[in-house]
Design a protein around this motif. Sequence first.
Motif, PDB file in Angstrom:
ATOM      1  N   ARG A  54       9.850  61.066  54.815  1.00  0.00           N
ATOM      2  CA  ARG A  54       8.424  60.970  55.115  1.00  0.00           C
ATOM      3  C   ARG A  54       7.949  59.523  55.076  1.00  0.00           C
ATOM      4  O   ARG A  54       7.184  59.083  55.937  1.00  0.00           O
ATOM      5  CB  ARG A  54       7.616  61.826  54.128  1.00  0.00           C
ATOM      6  CG  ARG A  54       7.646  63.302  54.491  1.00  0.00           C
ATOM      7  CD  ARG A  54       6.731  64.112  53.599  1.00  0.00           C
ATOM      8  NE  ARG A  54       7.605  64.983  52.826  1.00  0.00           N
ATOM      9  CZ  ARG A  54       7.628  65.095  51.517  1.00  0.00           C
ATOM     10  NH1 ARG A  54       6.799  64.411  50.783  1.00  0.00           N
ATOM     11  NH2 ARG A  54       8.482  65.896  50.924  1.00  0.00           N
ATOM     12  N   VAL A  55       8.408  58.784  54.078  1.00  0.00           N
ATOM     13  CA  VAL A  55       8.040  57.370  53.979  1.00  0.00           C
ATOM     14  C   VAL A  55       8.545  56.608  55.198  1.00  0.00           C
ATOM     15  O   VAL A  55       7.815  55.796  55.782  1.00  0.00           O
ATOM     16  CB  VAL A  55       8.593  56.751  52.663  1.00  0.00           C
ATOM     17  CG1 VAL A  55       8.477  55.241  52.672  1.00  0.00           C
ATOM     18  CG2 VAL A  55       7.882  57.340  51.455  1.00  0.00           C
ATOM     19  N   ASN A  56       9.777  56.873  55.600  1.00  0.00           N
ATOM     20  CA  ASN A  56      10.340  56.195  56.771  1.00  0.00           C
ATOM     21  C   ASN A  56       9.569  56.528  58.049  1.00  0.00           C
ATOM     22  O   ASN A  56       9.366  55.661  58.901  1.00  0.00           O
ATOM     23  CB  ASN A  56      11.818  56.535  56.937  1.00  0.00           C
ATOM     24  CG  ASN A  56      12.680  55.862  55.892  1.00  0.00           C
ATOM     25  OD1 ASN A  56      12.279  54.894  55.254  1.00  0.00           O
ATOM     26  ND2 ASN A  56      13.880  56.389  55.700  1.00  0.00           N
ATOM     27  N   GLU A  57       9.149  57.775  58.184  1.00  0.00           N
ATOM     28  CA  GLU A  57       8.370  58.163  59.364  1.00  0.00           C
ATOM     29  C   GLU A  57       7.034  57.425  59.396  1.00  0.00           C
ATOM     30  O   GLU A  57       6.599  56.955  60.454  1.00  0.00           O
ATOM     31  CB  GLU A  57       8.133  59.678  59.364  1.00  0.00           C
ATOM     32  CG  GLU A  57       9.362  60.486  59.730  1.00  0.00           C
ATOM     33  CD  GLU A  57       9.113  61.988  59.640  1.00  0.00           C
ATOM     34  OE1 GLU A  57       7.936  62.406  59.612  1.00  0.00           O
ATOM     35  OE2 GLU A  57      10.098  62.735  59.595  1.00  0.00           O
ATOM     36  N   ILE A  58       6.397  57.303  58.252  1.00  0.00           N
ATOM     37  CA  ILE A  58       5.119  56.584  58.189  1.00  0.00           C
ATOM     38  C   ILE A  58       5.337  55.114  58.536  1.00  0.00           C
ATOM     39  O   ILE A  58       4.574  54.527  59.306  1.00  0.00           O
ATOM     40  CB  ILE A  58       4.489  56.742  56.788  1.00  0.00           C
ATOM     41  CG1 ILE A  58       4.034  58.188  56.594  1.00  0.00           C
ATOM     42  CG2 ILE A  58       3.316  55.786  56.614  1.00  0.00           C
ATOM     43  CD1 ILE A  58       3.614  58.513  55.178  1.00  0.00           C
ATOM     44  N   ARG A  59       6.376  54.523  57.993  1.00  0.00           N
ATOM     45  CA  ARG A  59       6.672  53.119  58.304  1.00  0.00           C
ATOM     46  C   ARG A  59       6.943  52.934  59.797  1.00  0.00           C
ATOM     47  O   ARG A  59       6.506  51.960  60.407  1.00  0.00           O
ATOM     48  CB  ARG A  59       7.885  52.643  57.501  1.00  0.00           C
ATOM     49  CG  ARG A  59       7.595  52.425  56.047  1.00  0.00           C
ATOM     50  CD  ARG A  59       8.838  51.981  55.312  1.00  0.00           C
ATOM     51  NE  ARG A  59       8.546  51.731  53.910  1.00  0.00           N
ATOM     52  CZ  ARG A  59       9.466  51.530  52.992  1.00  0.00           C
ATOM     53  NH1 ARG A  59      10.754  51.542  53.326  1.00  0.00           N
ATOM     54  NH2 ARG A  59       9.120  51.308  51.745  1.00  0.00           N
ATOM     55  N   GLU A  64       5.384  51.061  65.134  1.00  0.00           N
ATOM     56  CA  GLU A  64       5.114  51.358  66.540  1.00  0.00           C
ATOM     57  C   GLU A  64       3.703  50.942  66.926  1.00  0.00           C
ATOM     58  O   GLU A  64       3.471  50.394  68.010  1.00  0.00           O
ATOM     59  CB  GLU A  64       5.326  52.843  66.819  1.00  0.00           C
ATOM     60  CG  GLU A  64       6.775  53.258  66.826  1.00  0.00           C
ATOM     61  CD  GLU A  64       6.952  54.775  66.921  1.00  0.00           C
ATOM     62  OE1 GLU A  64       5.972  55.521  66.715  1.00  0.00           O
ATOM     63  OE2 GLU A  64       8.089  55.205  67.189  1.00  0.00           O
ATOM     64  N   GLY A  65       2.750  51.177  66.030  1.00  0.00           N
ATOM     65  CA  GLY A  65       1.374  50.753  66.289  1.00  0.00           C
ATOM     66  C   GLY A  65       1.264  49.238  66.387  1.00  0.00           C
ATOM     67  O   GLY A  65       0.562  48.706  67.261  1.00  0.00           O
ATOM     68  N   LEU A  70       0.791  44.256  69.624  1.00  0.00           N
ATOM     69  CA  LEU A  70       1.367  42.969  70.040  1.00  0.00           C
ATOM     70  C   LEU A  70       1.632  42.938  71.536  1.00  0.00           C
ATOM     71  O   LEU A  70       1.436  41.905  72.196  1.00  0.00           O
ATOM     72  CB  LEU A  70       2.649  42.683  69.254  1.00  0.00           C
ATOM     73  CG  LEU A  70       2.457  42.331  67.776  1.00  0.00           C
ATOM     74  CD1 LEU A  70       3.817  42.257  67.074  1.00  0.00           C
ATOM     75  CD2 LEU A  70       1.707  41.030  67.615  1.00  0.00           C
ATOM     76  N   GLN A  71       2.062  44.062  72.115  1.00  0.00           N
ATOM     77  CA  GLN A  71       2.292  44.109  73.562  1.00  0.00           C
ATOM     78  C   GLN A  71       0.980  43.901  74.324  1.00  0.00           C
ATOM     79  O   GLN A  71       0.946  43.193  75.331  1.00  0.00           O
ATOM     80  CB  GLN A  71       2.930  45.441  73.954  1.00  0.00           C
ATOM     81  CG  GLN A  71       4.388  45.529  73.586  1.00  0.00           C
ATOM     82  CD  GLN A  71       4.982  46.912  73.876  1.00  0.00           C
ATOM     83  OE1 GLN A  71       4.249  47.882  74.009  1.00  0.00           O
ATOM     84  NE2 GLN A  71       6.300  46.981  73.946  1.00  0.00           N
ATOM     85  N   ARG A  72      -0.083  44.521  73.815  1.00  0.00           N
ATOM     86  CA  ARG A  72      -1.382  44.329  74.467  1.00  0.00           C
ATOM     87  C   ARG A  72      -1.832  42.865  74.369  1.00  0.00           C
ATOM     88  O   ARG A  72      -2.355  42.296  75.323  1.00  0.00           O
ATOM     89  CB  ARG A  72      -2.443  45.239  73.834  1.00  0.00           C
ATOM     90  CG  ARG A  72      -2.397  46.640  74.414  1.00  0.00           C
ATOM     91  CD  ARG A  72      -3.508  47.497  73.861  1.00  0.00           C
ATOM     92  NE  ARG A  72      -2.864  48.302  72.803  1.00  0.00           N
ATOM     93  CZ  ARG A  72      -3.443  48.733  71.706  1.00  0.00           C
ATOM     94  NH1 ARG A  72      -4.704  48.465  71.473  1.00  0.00           N
ATOM     95  NH2 ARG A  72      -2.772  49.452  70.841  1.00  0.00           N
TER      96      ARG A  72
END
Length: 82
Positions: A54-59, A64-65, A70-72
């Motif tokens: 769960r911690v890894n998924e949140i990270r 990703e956000g 940064l791409q924008r």
Amino acid sequence: MTSLEHRQLKGITIKNIIITISSTASIVFAVMTTYFELKGDILDLKVRQDAQNRVNEIRLKVLEGQVALLQREVEQIKNIKY
């Protein structure tokens, strides 16, 4: 008259039967104790692994956000230059 422990039943003494039964019970107890300890350890590891997942998924979602942001920003900088 002999004592109860030394009486024989077809070559097997009562004392040997008692020793065999108590040894078997001791072995069974040791095996069952080990089994339940291992079962508890496995359950504990599963809980820890689930929490870590769960911690890894949140990270990962946070990263990703940040990548999307940064791409924008990179696209905005490119548009400003041209």
